[in-house]
Design a protein around this motif. Sequence first.
Motif, PDB file in Angstrom:
ATOM      1  N   GLU A  94       0.810  -1.226   0.000  1.00  0.00           N
ATOM      2  CA  GLU A  94       0.000   0.000   0.000  1.00  0.00           C
ATOM      3  C   GLU A  94       0.842   1.274   0.000  1.00  0.00           C
ATOM      4  O   GLU A  94       0.410   2.326   0.473  1.00  0.00           O
ATOM      5  CB  GLU A  94      -1.005   0.003   1.159  1.00  0.00           C
ATOM      6  CG  GLU A  94      -2.011  -1.132   1.065  1.00  0.00           C
ATOM      7  CD  GLU A  94      -3.249  -0.900   1.891  1.00  0.00           C
ATOM      8  OE1 GLU A  94      -3.886   0.155   1.733  1.00  0.00           O
ATOM      9  OE2 GLU A  94      -3.589  -1.779   2.710  1.00  0.00           O
ATOM     10  N   ASP A 127      -1.411   3.023  -4.773  1.00  0.00           N
ATOM     11  CA  ASP A 127      -2.833   2.681  -4.710  1.00  0.00           C
ATOM     12  C   ASP A 127      -3.270   1.700  -5.790  1.00  0.00           C
ATOM     13  O   ASP A 127      -4.267   1.001  -5.618  1.00  0.00           O
ATOM     14  CB  ASP A 127      -3.669   3.959  -4.811  1.00  0.00           C
ATOM     15  CG  ASP A 127      -3.323   4.943  -3.698  1.00  0.00           C
ATOM     16  OD1 ASP A 127      -3.304   4.503  -2.532  1.00  0.00           O
ATOM     17  OD2 ASP A 127      -3.053   6.122  -4.013  1.00  0.00           O
ATOM     18  N   ARG A 181      -8.095  -2.946   0.107  1.00  0.00           N
ATOM     19  CA  ARG A 181      -8.961  -1.798  -0.179  1.00  0.00           C
ATOM     20  C   ARG A 181     -10.423  -2.196  -0.333  1.00  0.00           C
ATOM     21  O   ARG A 181     -11.297  -1.331  -0.408  1.00  0.00           O
ATOM     22  CB  ARG A 181      -8.477  -1.071  -1.436  1.00  0.00           C
ATOM     23  CG  ARG A 181      -7.086  -0.483  -1.313  1.00  0.00           C
ATOM     24  CD  ARG A 181      -7.047   0.681  -0.332  1.00  0.00           C
ATOM     25  NE  ARG A 181      -5.692   1.123  -0.085  1.00  0.00           N
ATOM     26  CZ  ARG A 181      -5.009   1.956  -0.879  1.00  0.00           C
ATOM     27  NH1 ARG A 181      -5.589   2.428  -1.965  1.00  0.00           N
ATOM     28  NH2 ARG A 181      -3.786   2.297  -0.567  1.00  0.00           N
TER      29      ARG A 181
END
Length: 241
Positions: free
Chosen positions: A72, A75, A202
């Motif tokens: 991370e 993105d 995510r």
Amino acid sequence: MKIDVDALAPTGKLRASINLGNPILANADPETGEPFGVSIDLARAFADRLGIELELVVFDSAGKSVQAVGEERADFGFFAVDPLRGEKIAFTAPYVLIEGFYLVRSDSPIQTNDEVDQPNNRVVVGKGSAYDLFLTRELKAAQIVRAPTSPAVVPTFLEQGLEVAAGVKQQLEADARQIAGLRLLGERFMVIQQAMGVPKSRGEAAALALGEFVKEMKASGFVADALRRHGIVGASVAPAA
């Protein structure tokens, strides 16, 4: 569909992981150092879709680019689909198909792909590349030698006197044109499905949003136009999923 911008870009900027080790998709301008290519075009289009600022996080190898998204520090990114990478990254459907080939010296006794996987052969690949991951699973007898990046494969092949180099067809063809005494074998050993991906952490909505974006970019002709604009030959737009 409504896009959760916070899930895709929690820092307020959309950070795209760019791998300069695959010249089909990304390169650096020799004068300015600025990245350009199909990946960058898609990254900018996705940022425009979300209405937020784009930040390019640039790496010289696929392995580093994958790691950045998995951890991370970026993105999303542009990767060859692979089961190992899929442990941390949610892939879209592929947008481009790229062929992997073997390269040998002109006087090599190796004539076909089937002759590569022999105990006396050493095959050099870019560390962490799709070819590295695939051949690590597939080759049973030949030894794999890992160059630091994909563009370093042929120099490593030559410097160490290795038997086989493996990589992107177009990169190997370009090297063979510049260096006498090299030839590609007659058929591909794999087809790479090049996709976009986000960290699985995510959530499903982020992965679905990126997947829809890729679907639209293929259907609209954006990907085909980008390949033409950047003079890419030998790569094709992946069919609709």
